[in-house]
Structure formats: C-alpha cells, structure tokens
Design an enzyme around this catalytic site. Structure first.
Site, short mmCIF file in Angstrom:
data_model
loop_
_atom_site.label_atom_id
_atom_site.label_comp_id
_atom_site.label_asym_id
_atom_site.label_seq_id
_atom_site.Cartn_x
_atom_site.Cartn_y
_atom_site.Cartn_z
N SER A 180 -65.53 47.06 -64.30
CA SER A 180 -64.11 47.41 -64.10
C SER A 180 -63.89 48.07 -62.75
O SER A 180 -62.89 47.82 -62.08
CB SER A 180 -63.62 48.33 -65.24
N ARG A 198 -49.75 59.57 -70.06
CA ARG A 198 -49.34 58.66 -71.13
C ARG A 198 -48.72 59.45 -72.28
O ARG A 198 -47.82 58.98 -72.95
CB ARG A 198 -50.50 57.80 -71.60
N ASP A 199 -49.22 60.68 -72.48
CA ASP A 199 -48.69 61.51 -73.56
C ASP A 199 -47.79 62.59 -72.94
O ASP A 199 -48.25 63.40 -72.14
CB ASP A 199 -49.86 62.17 -74.30
N GLU A 200 -46.53 62.57 -73.34
CA GLU A 200 -45.56 63.45 -72.69
C GLU A 200 -45.88 64.93 -72.91
O GLU A 200 -45.76 65.74 -71.99
CB GLU A 200 -44.14 63.11 -73.18
N ILE A 206 -50.27 53.25 -68.40
CA ILE A 206 -50.49 51.99 -67.69
C ILE A 206 -50.83 50.84 -68.65
O ILE A 206 -50.78 49.68 -68.26
CB ILE A 206 -51.54 52.11 -66.56
N TYR A 254 -67.86 49.54 -67.53
CA TYR A 254 -67.28 50.47 -66.56
C TYR A 254 -67.63 50.02 -65.14
O TYR A 254 -66.78 49.99 -64.25
CB TYR A 254 -67.81 51.89 -66.83
N SER A 305 -65.44 54.28 -58.07
CA SER A 305 -66.56 55.11 -58.51
C SER A 305 -67.79 54.67 -57.73
O SER A 305 -67.79 53.59 -57.12
CB SER A 305 -66.78 54.86 -60.00
N ARG A 340 -48.81 66.39 -73.41
CA ARG A 340 -49.94 66.81 -72.56
C ARG A 340 -49.50 66.91 -71.09
O ARG A 340 -49.92 67.82 -70.36
CB ARG A 340 -51.09 65.80 -72.68
P1 NAP Z 1 -60.43 62.42 -67.27
O1 NAP Z 1 -60.47 63.87 -67.04
O2 NAP Z 1 -60.94 61.85 -68.53
O3 NAP Z 1 -58.93 61.94 -66.99
C1 NAP Z 1 -58.55 60.62 -67.14
C2 NAP Z 1 -57.04 60.59 -67.15
O4 NAP Z 1 -56.61 59.23 -67.28
C3 NAP Z 1 -56.45 61.36 -68.35
O5 NAP Z 1 -55.30 62.03 -67.93
C4 NAP Z 1 -56.10 60.24 -69.31
O6 NAP Z 1 -55.06 60.58 -70.22
C5 NAP Z 1 -55.65 59.19 -68.32
N1 NAP Z 1 -55.49 57.87 -68.90
C6 NAP Z 1 -56.40 57.14 -69.59
N2 NAP Z 1 -55.85 55.98 -69.97
C7 NAP Z 1 -54.57 55.98 -69.51
C8 NAP Z 1 -53.49 55.07 -69.58
N3 NAP Z 1 -53.59 53.92 -70.25
N4 NAP Z 1 -52.33 55.39 -68.96
C9 NAP Z 1 -52.20 56.55 -68.30
N5 NAP Z 1 -53.18 57.47 -68.23
C10 NAP Z 1 -54.34 57.17 -68.82
O7 NAP Z 1 -61.24 61.65 -66.13
P2 NAP Z 1 -61.47 61.92 -64.57
O8 NAP Z 1 -62.91 62.15 -64.41
O9 NAP Z 1 -60.50 62.90 -64.03
O10 NAP Z 1 -61.19 60.47 -64.01
C11 NAP Z 1 -60.14 60.15 -63.12
C12 NAP Z 1 -60.52 58.87 -62.39
O11 NAP Z 1 -61.71 59.10 -61.60
C13 NAP Z 1 -60.87 57.72 -63.33
O12 NAP Z 1 -60.35 56.53 -62.83
C14 NAP Z 1 -62.40 57.70 -63.30
O13 NAP Z 1 -62.91 56.44 -63.60
C15 NAP Z 1 -62.68 58.11 -61.87
N6 NAP Z 1 -64.03 58.67 -61.66
C16 NAP Z 1 -64.43 59.86 -62.25
C17 NAP Z 1 -65.70 60.35 -62.00
C18 NAP Z 1 -66.18 61.65 -62.59
O14 NAP Z 1 -67.35 62.04 -62.33
N7 NAP Z 1 -65.38 62.39 -63.34
C19 NAP Z 1 -66.59 59.65 -61.17
C20 NAP Z 1 -66.17 58.46 -60.60
C21 NAP Z 1 -64.88 57.98 -60.84
P3 NAP Z 1 -55.36 61.37 -71.62
O15 NAP Z 1 -55.57 62.80 -71.27
O16 NAP Z 1 -54.12 61.11 -72.38
O17 NAP Z 1 -56.58 60.74 -72.21
#
Ligand code: NAP
Length: 296
Positions: A206, A37-39, A63, A203, A142, A41
């Site tokens: 969702s 979302r942030d160019e 999104i 969460y 998840s 980053r």
């Molecule tokens: P993360 O490191 O916090 O990364 C989330 C990413 O989503 C970041 O790049 C964030 O961008 C981006 N994002 C948030 N809102 C957005 C939007 N409106 N448009 C585009 N990008 C957006 O989290 P993660 O753990 O890697 O999670 C990735 C996926 O795995 C998620 O769907 C999460 O629910 C799922 N998940 C994670 C875990 C876990 O243990 N980590 C477990 C189960 C499921 P910014 O950097 O700009 O905020």
C-alpha cells in the site's frame, strides 16, 4: 477580497497528523483543518490544541467514505474557493499472524490497501481540482514504501520494480498492479509476482503504491496550467503512535517535522524536493535505487 489560505490534514485526531496540525497552527499563514473520521475524537483533539492557545478548525473526513470527501470538497470550495495544503496522513496497518488463514490474510490486505492506497488516491482525485496555484500535497508513505522493499534480483521482482518506477507509469496501470496484488494475495501466490513474503506485505504494497502515486501526481502537476503545485511523499520515521503500538523512537512532533516542512515549502523556485521521497530528517532519498538510510 482574497480568501484566506487553507490547509487540510487527514486522520489528525491523534498521532502524526495531530502533530502536523499543531505545527501548522503555529507556522501556516491561513486556516488549518484538523479532520477525523470520528467527529467526537476530532473535536476532543481540537479542544486539546485550544488549551495550548492554538486555533485549529474542524471538519469531518473519512477517506473510506466517498460522500464524506465530497462534502469536504464542497465546503472548502464554498468557504475558501480552493485548497492550498493537503496532507494525506490517514492510514492503517494490520500485521497478519502466522496462524491466520489465507482468507483472513487476504481480507486484511484488502482493508489496508483499500484505505492506504485506493481511498487516498480517490481523496486526491476529488480534492485536486480545487487545489490553487502553489498548493502543496504531502503523502504519508513509510520506509516500508521504499521501492527496495521489493527485494532481490529474480525476474518477477525486477519486472515489478521496473513497472512501478517507470516514468510512464499511469494511474490505470498502478491501479491494475494493486488489484492484481490483491488477487494474488487471495490465491496465496503474491511472492511469485515479486512481492515480499512478509506478514506485513499488504502495508508494504500500500505504501509503495502511495509513493508511486506521488511520482505520477508530480508529473501531472508539472503539466498543470496552475503553476507551482508540488507533491512529495514522506517517511515520518518510527514514531510513538497507536499504529506503532507506541513503540517508536520519535515523538509525534519529531515525526511531523518533515511533513510540516513539505506542507509549507515556499511559493515558487522550489526545484527540490518535488515529487521526492523525503525522510523524517528532511533528507531526500532515492526511491528507485535506494539505498534505504539505516536511520529508522
Ligand atoms: P495513528 O496514530 O494510528 O493515526 C492514524 C490516523 O489515521 C488516526 O487518526 C485514524 O483515525 C486515521 N484514519 C484511519 N483510517 C482513516 C480513514 N478511513 N479516514 C480518516 N482517517 C483515518 O498512526 P500514525 O503513526 O500517526 O500514522 C500516520 C501516518 O503515518 C499513516 O499514514 C502511517 O502509515 C504513516 N507512518 C507511520 C509510522 C510510525 O512509525 N508511526 C511510520 C511510517 C509511516 P482513528 O483515530 O479514528 O482510528
């Protein structure tokens, strides 16, 4: 001349999405788009991968912003004539505190459900028309998105599970269920409709919706004139990312393994996983009847 194949990963400037891009840059036969979302980053993340000798491409994608999704669709259509892999990874988590007011709780529920479900749904709605035959869609769910998170044998929980797992569930009904969930959170009576009484219920709701959506998507793909399009939903494990306050047990590469595998399922003859709930170790889990594997 045939246009190259193309993969898009949302929310890929960090965490699991970043690691999926890394893996696809090594193994996917085509262009791989790191989107963010942030160019700034996003471009920084691209540079990080370039230092490893990888060549991801970049496009902005928020999104939450419909115009941003439409711009990406038009770009893909003009440059590649379609889309072959979509990894819906972007997501967010807000855990409410016990002392939060009902208004604050309802507000965070709206944000979480809006991004994780409604805006992922809209992204699919916009991008699915350009999917090519043999396309692969991976939705990040998840363990919290397991239907069994709606616990208990009380009437509302049984009814809610039955509606969400129905093989006739439509997008309209799913959207209605999620809007009703948000209204009930606003009133503070969501447990009366079967939803768990937990601080992170938004969460859970969702991700249950993301999983239920994936099952509808596969049903539609099965009837689509474009052959062999597959959607799966994945639990990546408990992964050391910002979302997990860097407390997870898996590295981002381990957390990206199942999603990357699903993104590159070979063309034709894949019977399973298809519309399936897949755990980070690639086992297929029964989303409707459980049990949830004890593995994180
Ligand atoms: P993360 O490191 O916090 O990364 C989330 C990413 O989503 C970041 O790049 C964030 O961008 C981006 N994002 C948030 N809102 C957005 C939007 N409106 N448009 C585009 N990008 C957006 O989290 P993660 O753990 O890697 O999670 C990735 C996926 O795995 C998620 O769907 C999460 O629910 C799922 N998940 C994670 C875990 C876990 O243990 N980590 C477990 C189960 C499921 P910014 O950097 O700009 O905020």
């Amino acid at each position: 001349m045939t246009k190259p194949r193309v993969a898009v990963i949302s929310g890929a400037n960090q965490g699991i999405g970043f690691a999926v891009v890394k893996e696809l840059c090594k193994s996917f036969d085509g262009s791989v788009y790191l989107t963010s979302r942030d160019e700034h980053r996003g471009r920084t993340a691209v540079e990080e991968l370039e230092k490893l000798g990888l060549q991801p491409k970049y496009h902005q994608l928020d999104i939450d912003d419909e115009a941003s999704v439409l711009r990406l669709r038009d770009y893909l259509q003009a440059t590649y004539g379609g889309l072959d892999v979509l990894v819906n990874n972007a997501g967010m988590l807000i855990v409410s505190k016990d002392e939060d007011s009902r208004e604050l709780f309802a507000e965070s529920a709206r944000s979480v459900v809006q991004t994780n479900f409604f805006n992922t749904y809209r992204t699919c709605d916009i991008l699915f028309p350009i999917l090519r035959p043999h396309a692969r869609v991976v939705n990040l769910s998840s363990s919290m998105g397991h239907l069994m998170q709606i616990e208990g044998q009380n009437e509302p929980a049984i009814t809610l599970r039955a509606r969400l797992s129905s093989t006739d569930l439509s997008y309209e009904e799913l959207i209605q269920i999620m809007n009703h969930f948000l209204e009930s959170v606003q009133r503070g009576d969501h447990p009366e409709y079967g939803w768990p009484k937990k601080n992170w219920v938004s969460y859970v709701a969702s991700k249950i919706a993301v999983s239920a959506m994936t099952r509808i998507q596969q049903r539609d793909f099965d009837a689509d004139p474009r052959p062999d399009i597959i959607a799966n939903h994945v639990h990546p494990g408990y992964v050391k990312t910002k979302m997990a306050s860097f407390k997870g047990v898996l590295t981002i590469e381990e957390g990206a393994a199942a999603a990357s595998w699903l993104a590159m399922l070979p063309p034709n003859n894949v019977m399973n996983p298809k519309g399936s709930y897949v755990w980070h170790d690639k086992q297929i889990v029964d989303w409707v009847n459980g049990p949830t594997p004890s593995l994180y």
